[in-house]
Design a protein around this motif. Structure first.
Motif, mmCIF file in Angstrom:
data_model
loop_
_atom_site.group_PDB
_atom_site.id
_atom_site.type_symbol
_atom_site.label_atom_id
_atom_site.label_comp_id
_atom_site.label_asym_id
_atom_site.label_seq_id
_atom_site.Cartn_x
_atom_site.Cartn_y
_atom_site.Cartn_z
ATOM 1 N N GLU A 8 68.097 -30.006 -75.563
ATOM 2 C CA GLU A 8 68.263 -29.159 -74.379
ATOM 3 C C GLU A 8 67.059 -28.236 -74.246
ATOM 4 O O GLU A 8 66.225 -28.135 -75.153
ATOM 5 N N ILE A 9 66.977 -27.552 -73.120
ATOM 6 C CA ILE A 9 65.797 -26.733 -72.843
ATOM 7 C C ILE A 9 65.782 -25.433 -73.635
ATOM 8 O O ILE A 9 64.759 -24.780 -73.745
ATOM 9 N N SER A 10 66.904 -25.037 -74.197
ATOM 10 C CA SER A 10 66.961 -23.797 -74.967
ATOM 11 C C SER A 10 67.666 -24.042 -76.298
ATOM 12 O O SER A 10 68.438 -24.997 -76.440
ATOM 13 N N PHE A 11 67.395 -23.167 -77.266
ATOM 14 C CA PHE A 11 67.976 -23.325 -78.594
ATOM 15 C C PHE A 11 69.501 -23.264 -78.547
ATOM 16 O O PHE A 11 70.181 -24.095 -79.159
ATOM 17 N N ASP A 12 70.059 -22.264 -77.846
ATOM 18 C CA ASP A 12 71.509 -22.103 -77.837
ATOM 19 C C ASP A 12 72.215 -23.312 -77.235
ATOM 20 O O ASP A 12 73.269 -23.725 -77.712
ATOM 21 N N LYS A 13 71.606 -23.921 -76.220
ATOM 22 C CA LYS A 13 72.208 -25.112 -75.610
ATOM 23 C C LYS A 13 72.131 -26.308 -76.556
ATOM 24 O O LYS A 13 73.064 -27.113 -76.641
ATOM 25 N N SER A 14 71.005 -26.433 -77.272
ATOM 26 C CA SER A 14 70.859 -27.539 -78.225
ATOM 27 C C SER A 14 71.876 -27.412 -79.353
ATOM 28 O O SER A 14 72.517 -28.386 -79.759
ATOM 29 N N TYR A 15 72.014 -26.194 -79.874
ATOM 30 C CA TYR A 15 72.967 -25.962 -80.964
ATOM 31 C C TYR A 15 74.387 -26.281 -80.492
ATOM 32 O O TYR A 15 75.159 -26.945 -81.190
ATOM 33 N N LEU A 16 74.733 -25.809 -79.299
ATOM 34 C CA LEU A 16 76.062 -26.038 -78.745
ATOM 35 C C LEU A 16 76.316 -27.526 -78.519
ATOM 36 O O LEU A 16 77.421 -28.029 -78.732
ATOM 37 N N PHE A 17 75.275 -28.243 -78.092
ATOM 38 C CA PHE A 17 75.367 -29.692 -77.887
ATOM 39 C C PHE A 17 75.796 -30.382 -79.187
ATOM 40 O O PHE A 17 76.739 -31.173 -79.216
ATOM 41 N N TRP A 18 75.089 -30.076 -80.269
ATOM 42 C CA TRP A 18 75.390 -30.706 -81.551
ATOM 43 C C TRP A 18 76.720 -30.231 -82.124
ATOM 44 O O TRP A 18 77.466 -31.014 -82.730
ATOM 45 N N SER A 56 82.044 -19.530 -76.262
ATOM 46 C CA SER A 56 83.383 -18.991 -76.003
ATOM 47 C C SER A 56 84.312 -20.069 -75.450
ATOM 48 O O SER A 56 85.498 -20.129 -75.798
ATOM 49 N N GLU A 57 83.774 -20.933 -74.592
ATOM 50 C CA GLU A 57 84.576 -22.029 -74.047
ATOM 51 C C GLU A 57 84.986 -22.988 -75.153
ATOM 52 O O GLU A 57 86.131 -23.458 -75.207
ATOM 53 N N LEU A 58 84.054 -23.274 -76.049
ATOM 54 C CA LEU A 58 84.359 -24.151 -77.175
ATOM 55 C C LEU A 58 85.405 -23.513 -78.079
ATOM 56 O O LEU A 58 86.332 -24.180 -78.550
ATOM 57 N N LYS A 59 85.285 -22.210 -78.293
ATOM 58 C CA LYS A 59 86.236 -21.488 -79.144
ATOM 59 C C LYS A 59 87.647 -21.575 -78.571
ATOM 60 O O LYS A 59 88.619 -21.736 -79.307
ATOM 61 N N LEU A 80 80.430 -22.168 -88.422
ATOM 62 C CA LEU A 80 79.363 -22.638 -87.543
ATOM 63 C C LEU A 80 79.226 -21.759 -86.300
ATOM 64 O O LEU A 80 78.140 -21.642 -85.738
ATOM 65 N N GLU A 81 80.329 -21.134 -85.892
ATOM 66 C CA GLU A 81 80.241 -20.141 -84.815
ATOM 67 C C GLU A 81 79.459 -18.922 -85.287
ATOM 68 O O GLU A 81 78.598 -18.399 -84.566
#
Length: 350
Positions: A8-18, A56-59, A80-81
């Motif tokens: 993803e274009i940002s770190f937080d999105k990449s981490y959330l993806f995985w 938060s949505e994942l949580k 992991l959160e």
């Protein structure tokens, strides 16, 4: 299908993806025997493939997955959160910046006040997560990023000195708590149900998860007691018993009001299982109403109270092990720390 590490274009999105894909992988590998809503679980699995916009949505979905019946998924998600928040504060710009040293720093700062058992869970969650990414990432040129996380040299585990003694109520506090159960003002429709499940947990020592999943066919009267078959960790069955006089009024009232045809003894108006969080919140409110404050005021504390009093009265560690459903007697051994008779002997040495 494999994906680039920084997909993803940002770190937080990449981490959330995985993280979404890893959580989906763990959900499908954990026991689903107690799943109550298969259609909703299938929908959540699809959502995890699509991905969420925020942690938060994942949580929220993780909480729903636990309520559906896959209870142990939080053991992986919580560490992991916290790692996600740690890395965001650290200012990480790429998943490639993560290495074993950084993860050791995370463990040192986040697990300082936790028990050894919880620290081990954190370590397992990290190793599992990055092991999953090792197998699933691949760049367009065929390059694969390998973390190879082992955390063998992490010194956070402190042996027996790092094991916390569980919170429990003393005899006088138990008496106050029992009185407070009947005095507490619940909604009339659910009062009997809530009193019944709390008394069963307190008087039998079963886990909250075992209590909320009691099947009517496994709840049977035998002379002046009720025999309850529960399924513990690893789907292992065991039998516990509670005197009829303790629960007869609440049980009769609840069964008269209970309107669903579902097999669960304890359920909401839609016939769905109650959540562990709901039961713990009730217990905490009753404890506070009785003026009882412990380090941990949740429903699991009732199990520790039962085990402590059982050992104090019986001095039988095998009985404690069998009653609690512990696979290893060493797990039950912690309750010997509360043997006052043995402690009193030490006061007579001099």
């Amino acid at each position: 299908m494999k994906y680039p590490l920084d997909c993803e274009i940002s770190f937080d999105k990449s981490y959330l993806f995985w993280l979404c894909r890893f959580i989906r992988n763990k959900i499908t590998s954990l026991s689903n025997r107690q799943v109550k809503d298969k259609n909703r679980l299938a929908q959540i699995l699809h959502e995890l493939i699509t991905g969420y916009n925020t942690i938060s949505e994942l949580k929220s979905s993780i909480k729903e997955v636990r309520n559906i019946g896959i209870n142990s998924i939080h053991v992986y998600f919580i560490p992991l959160e916290k790692l996600y928040n740690f890395l965001i504060n650290f200012g990480a710009a790429s998943l490639k910046e993560i290495d074993e040293e950084l993860l050791s720093d995370f463990l040192a700062s986040e697990t300082a006040n936790l028990s050894d058992a919880t620290k081990k869970n954190y370590r397992i969650a990290l190793i599992s997560f990055f092991g999953y990414i090792d197998k699933q990432n691949e760049e367009k040129n065929g390059f694969v990023h390998r973390y190879g996380i082992e955390l063998k040299n992490w010194g956070g585990l402190s042996g027996k000195s790092g094991t916390k003694l569980p919170s429990f109520m003393k005899k006088e506090e138990v008496q106050r708590f029992i009185q407070a159960i009947d005095k507490y003002e619940f909604s009339n429709k659910i009062a009997a149900r809530n009193k019944l499940i709390i008394k069963i947990i307190l008087y039998t020592g079963i886990r909250v998860n075992e209590a909320i999943n009691i099947d009517l066919k496994d709840f049977n009267k035998d002379e002046d007691a009720y025999i309850i078959q529960v399924r513990g960790k690893g789907n292992k069955p065991r039998v516990v018993m509670i005197k009829e006089s303790i629960i007869e009024n609440d049980l009769k009232e609840w069964l008269e009001y209970r309107l669903t045809n579902e097999n669960l003894l304890f359920c909401n108006q839609k016939g769905k299982a109650l959540s562990q969080a709901y039961i713990s919140s009730i217990v905490e409110k009753i404890l506070l109403s009785a003026g009882i404050r412990k380090e941990k005021n949740g429903a699991h504390m009732l199990r520790h109270t039962f085990a402590t009093m059982l050992y104090q009265k019986s001095k039988d560690l095998i009985l404690v092990q069998e009653s609690l459903g512990h696979a290893d007697i060493n797990t039950s051994r912690i309750y010997t720390h509360f043997d006052k008779d043995k402690l009193k002997r030490t006061t007579d040495i001099f």
